[in-house]
Each structure stands twice: as structure tokens, then as C-alpha cells.
Write an enzyme that holds these catalytic residues in place. Structure first.
Site, short mmCIF file in Angstrom:
data_model
loop_
_atom_site.label_atom_id
_atom_site.label_comp_id
_atom_site.label_asym_id
_atom_site.label_seq_id
_atom_site.Cartn_x
_atom_site.Cartn_y
_atom_site.Cartn_z
N ASP A 69 0.79 -1.22 0.00
CA ASP A 69 0.00 0.00 0.00
C ASP A 69 0.83 1.28 0.00
O ASP A 69 0.31 2.35 0.28
CB ASP A 69 -0.93 0.01 1.21
CG ASP A 69 -0.18 0.02 2.54
OD1 ASP A 69 0.98 -0.44 2.56
OD2 ASP A 69 -0.74 0.48 3.54
N GLU A 70 2.12 1.17 -0.33
CA GLU A 70 2.98 2.34 -0.17
C GLU A 70 4.13 2.27 -1.17
O GLU A 70 4.68 1.20 -1.41
CB GLU A 70 3.52 2.33 1.26
CG GLU A 70 4.33 3.51 1.68
CD GLU A 70 4.81 3.37 3.12
OE1 GLU A 70 5.46 4.31 3.60
OE2 GLU A 70 4.56 2.32 3.75
#
Length: 366
Positions: free
Chosen positions: A110-111
Site C-alpha cells: 500500500d505504499e
């Protein structure tokens, strides 16, 4: 005083409460309610993977035990993670990134960091690229992301956290030094609760305070990290966005808010950490032949002990058993322990590094 290196255009994208947001997207009955994704509170060693923003209002945070989360919010909903779904969403997000640049450094599902110094579409503005990426993620996946934009990775990462959720923050070259001087030390990446407490005990509360110390003084007090603090408080970070890196280890560690004084207490915490490590190995289909136990004592002395096996391991019981065996070998009744960590390495196959903040370490509290 920024580095003399050419200025880059760096974006840090961080999805908002990723796992929980996916669950709330897919299941309307979860929306607007405190949702915890992770181990169930009645399970053995359950740990919070992600909490929705509704749950965070009650103090629930990632890596907290599920039982503690339930105590903080008795009406919270608990669901097990669906990693296959999160991986597919992450793949779509990565595809959106690739429309703008090939210089993508994933930190997790997610990053990621993006270098858009020369973006594919010739937009020219990193702020506009970030805005378009956020909009595409929302339009195509019905999820929100926060973005930080600056000239280096460190500042971009800090910026992405300022206006969460669904934020967009730009910190330009002329603003960096003043911004870093005003930043509380606990907001510096790599400074957790223990280090922040030590800094504040020395009268170091902000970047401006850190700036008063020489590089050698910082190294004296904080080891090799002191050199990093010296440069970063001056806005100096020349690390490139690295699209292809191999991970050599994967693990988790936890710094405790109190000293562990008995072997029983230490083993209890090792069980929780072993759960996290096993989950991450399973997520990326990894097995390791070498397990390393990390122990930091209350006097900040730190040791590591490793053990290798012929047949690679990835299951929680095997990880737990090896870690406890190593812990028993180093335990002394007079020891007071503040941090424990477990890392697996010596993988069968090299894999793309999926979390690059500090080698692959899930830093729970420090």
C-alpha cells in the site's frame, strides 16, 4: 542547506487504512464502523494488521494485540485479512503508477516512492501527477490515497502523512529547512518512542534542537543513525528511488512500553512477533533457513543470535520454537528487555524487496 545534487521530483503515495478500506469498500455493513483487520481477539497471539479510521479514534493501532484493541473498543468489528484481494488491488495501483513513471519503489502493498522528475506523460508538475494518481485510484478502485511531494524521499514520506486521509502535501526546496527545524523529533522517520524519549531527555525536542549537535555528537549518542539525523535535519537525502531491490531478510520487532523481566514474559511477546513474521512470509510465499533473534536491553545494549536449519521454515510454530530456544540460551535473570525481534533470511529464491523503510522490518513502536 540542501544537498548540491540535482533536485528530483519525488512522490510518496500511501494508501489510507488500506486493508480496512478495501473491506469497507467490499462490504457495506462495515462502512462507518470501527473495523479491525487482523487476528481475532479470541485467537492465540492475534495482532491488528490495520484499523479503520473509525477504530483509530479509540486508540487502536497497527501491531497492537487484538485483545487490547477489543478492550479499547468493545463494539469493534474484527475480520481476518484477505491478502489475495489486497495483492490484486495493489497490482492495479502499481499499474496506475506505471502510467506516469517506471521509477517505482514499492515499500509494501500500500505504499511506494515514485520518481517523476521526467514523467512519461510530460506533465512536468509532480503535484499534478500526484493529483492525477490519487484521482485514478479513487475512480478505478473507490479507495483514497495520501501523497507527499518533495525533492527527496525522506521529505516526501513525511509530507504524505501530514493531511491524512486523502491528503496531498507539497514541501518545496525553499521550505524544507524551516519545516525540518520545526518538526518534532518523534516525527522523524526512524525515531520511535524509545529514541524520542532519549532525545527529549537530552533536551532535543525538534529538528532545530538536533541541528545544534555536530555529526560526531549525534553519532556518539545514537550510533550510525546519528549520521542520518545530521543530514536529514538539513534536508539532505540523496537516496535514489530504486525500482528493483532484493530483500535478504523479513521479520518483525517490538519495543515494549515497560521492561520484560521474566523469560515467560519474553516468550509471550516472541509468540506475538512470530505470528507477524509467519504472516509476512506466507504473504510473499517465502521460506528461510536462518532465524535471527534480536534483543535490546533496558541499558540499550543490543545482541543478535542466529540459528540455521537444513530445511527452510515459514510456519509460526517453527519460528516460535527457534526464537524461544535462542532466547533461553541468552537469558539471564538480571536482564531487563525493552525490544525483541525475529528475522528470517537465507531464502530459497531472491525476491523483490516489498518494504524498504529499514531493511524489511515492521517497526511496531520504535
Amino acid at each position: 542547506m540542501l544537498s548540491a545534487a540535482p533536485l528530483r521530483k519525488i512522490i510518496h503515495i500511501d494508501m489510507d487504512a488500506f486493508y480496512a478500506s478495501v473491506e469497507q469498500r467490499d462490504y457495506p455493513e462495515y462502512r462507518g464502523k470501527p473495523l479491525v483487520v487482523g487476528g481475532l481477539p479470541e485467537g492465540r497471539g492475534g495482532v491488528v494488521a490495520t484499523a479503520s479510521y473509525e477504530a483509530r479514534k479509540f486508540g487502536i493501532r497497527s501491531a497492537m494485540s487484538s485483545k487490547k484493541a477489543l478492550q479499547l473498543c468493545p463494539h469493534a468489528l474484527f475480520v481476518r485479512p484477505r491478502f489475495a484481494v489486497y495483492k490484486e488491488v495493489s497490482r492495479h495501483i502499481r499499474e496506475i503508477f506505471s502510467r506516469y513513471t517506471d521509477l517505482i519503489e514499492p515499500l509494501s502493498l500500500d505504499e511506494a516512492y515514485l520518481d517523476v522528475t521526467e514523467d512519461k506523460l510530460g506533465i512536468g508538475s509532480a503535484i499534478e501527477v500526484a493529483r492525477q494518481i490519487k484521482q485514478a485510484i479513487f475512480d478505478e478502485l473507490q479507495l483514497t490515497a495520501s501523497a507527499g511531494v518533495s525533492v527527496n524521499k525522506f521529505i516526501a514520506k513525511i509530507a504524505s502523512d501530514i493531511n491524512k486521509p486523502n491528503g496531498l502535501k507539497f514541501i518545496g526546496p525553499s521550505s524544507i529547512e524551516k519545516f525540518m527545524e520545526q518538526l518534532p523529533v518523534e516525527k522523524f522517520f526512524g525515531v520511535g518512542k524509545v529514541t524520542a524519549t532519549k532525545m527529549k531527555g537530552m533536551g532535543l525536542h525538534t529538528g532545530a534542537d538536533l541541528k545544534q549537535l555536530s555529526e560526531q555528537q549525534l553519532i556518539h549518542h545514537f550510533g550510525k543513525a546519528g549520521r542520518f539525523y545530521y543530514h536529514i535535519v538539513r534536508g539532505m537525502d540523496n537516496r535514489e528511488v530504486q525500482p528493483h531491490r532484493e530483500t535478504k531478510s523479513m521479520g518483525a520487532e517490538d519495543t515494549f512500553p515497560y521492561d520484560l523481566t521474566t523469560l515467560e514474559e519474553m516468550n509471550t511477546e516472541l509468540e506475538k512477533i512470530a505470528v507477524l513474521v509467519a504472516e509476512r512470509l506466507k504473504r510473499y510465499n517465502l521460506q528461510g533457513r536462518t532465524l535471527t533473534l534480536k534483543v535490546k536491553y533496558s541499558n540499550f545494549k543490543q545482541i543478535t543470535r542466529s540459528q540455521s536449519v537444513t530445511n527452510p521454515i515459514s510456519k509460526m510454530p517453527d519460528i516460535e520454537a527457534m526464537a524461544k530456544q535462542l532466547m533461553a540460551a541468552v537469558h539471564n535473570e538480571e536482564d531487563k528487555v525493552r525490544l525483541l525481534g525475529i528475522t528470517l533470511s537465507n531464502f530459497n529464491e531472491p525476491v523483490i524487496k516489498v518494504r524498504g523503510e529499514a531493511e524489511w522490518q515492521l517497526r511496531l513502536f520504535d
